[in-house]
Scaffold this motif. Structure first.
Motif, PDB file in Angstrom:
ATOM      1  N   GLU A  64     132.533  48.967   3.223  1.00  0.00           N
ATOM      2  CA  GLU A  64     133.045  48.743   1.881  1.00  0.00           C
ATOM      3  C   GLU A  64     132.917  49.983   0.991  1.00  0.00           C
ATOM      4  O   GLU A  64     133.821  50.312   0.239  1.00  0.00           O
ATOM      5  CB  GLU A  64     132.311  47.562   1.255  1.00  0.00           C
ATOM      6  CG  GLU A  64     132.989  47.047   0.010  1.00  0.00           C
ATOM      7  CD  GLU A  64     132.892  45.542  -0.107  1.00  0.00           C
ATOM      8  OE1 GLU A  64     132.576  45.062  -1.187  1.00  0.00           O
ATOM      9  OE2 GLU A  64     133.130  44.842   0.893  1.00  0.00           O
ATOM     10  N   LYS A  88     142.848  41.396  -0.973  1.00  0.00           N
ATOM     11  CA  LYS A  88     142.268  41.752   0.326  1.00  0.00           C
ATOM     12  C   LYS A  88     143.304  41.666   1.434  1.00  0.00           C
ATOM     13  O   LYS A  88     143.322  42.495   2.350  1.00  0.00           O
ATOM     14  CB  LYS A  88     141.060  40.862   0.611  1.00  0.00           C
ATOM     15  CG  LYS A  88     139.873  41.249  -0.274  1.00  0.00           C
ATOM     16  CD  LYS A  88     138.576  40.586   0.124  1.00  0.00           C
ATOM     17  CE  LYS A  88     137.410  41.270  -0.606  1.00  0.00           C
ATOM     18  NZ  LYS A  88     136.200  40.443  -0.597  1.00  0.00           N
ATOM     19  N   GLN A  89     144.185  40.667   1.346  1.00  0.00           N
ATOM     20  CA  GLN A  89     145.248  40.535   2.347  1.00  0.00           C
ATOM     21  C   GLN A  89     146.173  41.755   2.313  1.00  0.00           C
ATOM     22  O   GLN A  89     146.499  42.339   3.344  1.00  0.00           O
ATOM     23  CB  GLN A  89     146.090  39.274   2.091  1.00  0.00           C
ATOM     24  CG  GLN A  89     145.350  37.968   2.288  1.00  0.00           C
ATOM     25  CD  GLN A  89     145.034  37.691   3.741  1.00  0.00           C
ATOM     26  OE1 GLN A  89     145.699  38.196   4.635  1.00  0.00           O
ATOM     27  NE2 GLN A  89     143.989  36.912   3.984  1.00  0.00           N
ATOM     28  N   GLY A 133     144.536  44.877   3.555  1.00  0.00           N
ATOM     29  CA  GLY A 133     144.377  44.801   5.009  1.00  0.00           C
ATOM     30  C   GLY A 133     145.652  45.161   5.763  1.00  0.00           C
ATOM     31  O   GLY A 133     145.603  45.573   6.919  1.00  0.00           O
ATOM     32  N   LEU A 134     146.790  44.993   5.092  1.00  0.00           N
ATOM     33  CA  LEU A 134     148.072  45.273   5.764  1.00  0.00           C
ATOM     34  C   LEU A 134     148.669  46.619   5.354  1.00  0.00           C
ATOM     35  O   LEU A 134     149.799  46.938   5.712  1.00  0.00           O
ATOM     36  CB  LEU A 134     149.080  44.162   5.447  1.00  0.00           C
ATOM     37  CG  LEU A 134     148.860  42.843   6.187  1.00  0.00           C
ATOM     38  CD1 LEU A 134     149.800  41.777   5.644  1.00  0.00           C
ATOM     39  CD2 LEU A 134     149.087  43.026   7.685  1.00  0.00           C
ATOM     40  N   SER A 187     150.543  46.585  -2.990  1.00  0.00           N
ATOM     41  CA  SER A 187     149.266  46.905  -2.339  1.00  0.00           C
ATOM     42  C   SER A 187     148.479  47.937  -3.141  1.00  0.00           C
ATOM     43  O   SER A 187     147.255  47.862  -3.214  1.00  0.00           O
ATOM     44  CB  SER A 187     149.481  47.463  -0.931  1.00  0.00           C
ATOM     45  OG  SER A 187     150.298  46.603  -0.214  1.00  0.00           O
ATOM     46  N   VAL A 211     138.335  52.004   5.271  1.00  0.00           N
ATOM     47  CA  VAL A 211     137.903  50.617   5.083  1.00  0.00           C
ATOM     48  C   VAL A 211     137.160  50.129   6.329  1.00  0.00           C
ATOM     49  O   VAL A 211     136.202  49.364   6.238  1.00  0.00           O
ATOM     50  CB  VAL A 211     139.121  49.714   4.762  1.00  0.00           C
ATOM     51  CG1 VAL A 211     138.753  48.235   4.830  1.00  0.00           C
ATOM     52  CG2 VAL A 211     139.689  50.048   3.390  1.00  0.00           C
ATOM     53  N   GLU A 212     137.562  50.613   7.483  1.00  0.00           N
ATOM     54  CA  GLU A 212     136.907  50.223   8.745  1.00  0.00           C
ATOM     55  C   GLU A 212     135.460  50.690   8.798  1.00  0.00           C
ATOM     56  O   GLU A 212     134.632  50.092   9.485  1.00  0.00           O
ATOM     57  CB  GLU A 212     137.648  50.817   9.946  1.00  0.00           C
ATOM     58  CG  GLU A 212     138.981  50.159  10.213  1.00  0.00           C
ATOM     59  CD  GLU A 212     139.731  50.878  11.323  1.00  0.00           C
ATOM     60  OE1 GLU A 212     139.086  51.552  12.151  1.00  0.00           O
ATOM     61  OE2 GLU A 212     140.966  50.780  11.347  1.00  0.00           O
ATOM     62  N   ALA A 253     142.989  53.103   4.786  1.00  0.00           N
ATOM     63  CA  ALA A 253     142.983  52.000   5.748  1.00  0.00           C
ATOM     64  C   ALA A 253     141.949  52.286   6.848  1.00  0.00           C
ATOM     65  O   ALA A 253     141.247  51.387   7.311  1.00  0.00           O
ATOM     66  CB  ALA A 253     144.372  51.815   6.347  1.00  0.00           C
ATOM     67  N   LYS A 280     142.133  47.759  18.412  1.00  0.00           N
ATOM     68  CA  LYS A 280     140.895  46.985  18.357  1.00  0.00           C
ATOM     69  C   LYS A 280     140.243  46.916  19.729  1.00  0.00           C
ATOM     70  O   LYS A 280     139.023  46.863  19.853  1.00  0.00           O
ATOM     71  CB  LYS A 280     141.189  45.565  17.847  1.00  0.00           C
ATOM     72  CG  LYS A 280     141.609  45.575  16.385  1.00  0.00           C
ATOM     73  CD  LYS A 280     141.012  44.397  15.622  1.00  0.00           C
ATOM     74  CE  LYS A 280     141.005  44.672  14.138  1.00  0.00           C
ATOM     75  NZ  LYS A 280     141.797  43.720  13.375  1.00  0.00           N
TER      76      LYS A 280
END
Lengths: 114, 244
Positions: free
Chosen positions: B199, A58-59, A62-63, B70, B195-196, B192, B25
């Motif tokens: 889920e 998740k970290q 998130g980045l 990632s 995701v905002e 990315a 944000k």
């Protein structure tokens, strides 16, 4: 914290295995995508514990945006090539991207189980 | 030597990204996409300071390195949403494969009509997929690899900035469909952003990164196998449009 480290070790190992497979089998699928499939399979078949990789995954996700920045700045190296082909390099991907989104969304809605 | 440029540029990049994220944000405007803002700021700094971009790129390679882990981590999201994925496997398969094919065909034909050289077409063809796969494809089809990498990022930012509004315009409300569209068109950066939205959207996007990558590779190599390289494809298109 050890959990986090354990998770990172697992991710790096899967990444390395993926890279090795991609390199030695000489396939165009990059090692990280192979690693992603192994991660999924490992979790699915209970070889990797969910709790071990959840935090770190998740970290990292998130980045994700941050990790793309260097490549974006890299555009600058191609300034002249970009300027020479500006119309095609801007127009073709822009129109094509909209087409991709449209097709992906509508085909899914058409075939989705209700 | 003295001070390491790595420390300097990595800190500057992290700091700028942090502030870009705060800004996003605070105002929630899609135009303030954190990647877009950060890249623009850093480019301005390099321009003003007359710093060669190669020096910057070398100094921050540690940041790009984390893209690999990632992508592996996205496997976790697939696992978490497997039930939802399994239920719609067929729809996902056709959605991502047809959209990937539409992406390759449309970008090639538009570039062809704009009289792009085959080198540029090869560079653009894998534009929608995640950087590491796109680089591999570009390399094996004689594109300009680093330009592909940069265009992929630009496409990602475009998808993340314009995607949600475009999907609203098309009245697509289904969370999963939105995710597939964002992930297939705009890979990790689109993800990315997805995701905002939640889920489900995030997972659908994460799933499409890998799928779109694999389908695009398969389609481009099939095209190569049946028609030939981008030079031959241009000739093929010449003949095709002449005969129509």
């Amino acid at each position: 914290m050890p959990q986090f480290l354990k998770g990172l070790v697992i991710i790096m190992l899967l990444y390395a295995i993926g890279e090795l497979i991609s390199y030695y089998l000489n396939i165009p699928v990059p090692g990280n995508v192979i690693g992603m499939l192994f991660m999924f399979a490992g979790l699915q078949y209970g070889l990797i514990k969910k709790d071990t990789v959840e935090g770190i995954s998740k970290q990292l996700i998130g980045l994700l945006n941050l990790f793309f920045i260097p490549a974006g700045v890299g555009l600058l190296a191609y300034e002249s090539l970009l300027m020479d082909n500006l119309l095609v390099i801007v127009l073709a991907p822009v129109i094509s991207s909209l087409i991709v989104m449209l097709v992906a969304a509508y085909v899914f809605l058409l075939l989705k189980k209700r | 030597m003295g001070f390491s440029t790595e420390i300097l540029w990595v800190s500057i990049t992290l700091m700028i990204y942090y502030f870009a994220l705060m800004l996003y944000k605070r105002f929630k405007s899609p135009l303030l996409n954190p990647v877009l803002v950060s890249v623009t700021c850093i480019i301005i700094i390099l321009k003003v300071g007359k710093i060669p971009v190669a020096e910057y790129s070398k100094s921050v390679s540690v940041i790009s390195f984390f893209l690999g882990p990632s992508v592996v981590a996205l496997g976790f999201m697939l696992y978490q949403q497997w039930d939802l994925i399994r239920k719609n496997l067929k729809a996902i398969f056709w959605s991502v494969s047809l959209a990937s094919l539409a992406g390759i065909v449309s970008v090639t034909i538009i570039a062809y009509f704009l009289r792009a050289e085959s080198e540029i077409i090869a560079t653009l063809a894998p534009k929608s997929i995640t950087t590491p796969i796109a680089i591999g494809v570009s390399e094996k089809t004689n594109g300009i690899v680093a330009l592909t990498a940069a265009i992929v990022i630009a496409v990602g930012v475009f998808g993340a900035v314009v995607g949600p509004s475009f999907l609203n315009l098309l009245k697509i409300k289904d969370a999963f469909a939105r995710g597939l569209a964002m992930g297939t068109a705009a890979h990790g950066i689109g993800t990315a952003r997805a995701v905002e939205e939640g889920e489900t959207t995030g997972t659908a996007a994460a799933l499409s990164i890998g799928l779109a990558g694999v389908f695009t590779v398969a389609f481009i190599f099939l095209i190569y196998f049946f028609i030939g390289d981008w030079n031959q494809i241009s000739i093929f298109l010449d003949n095709f449009f002449n005969s129509v």
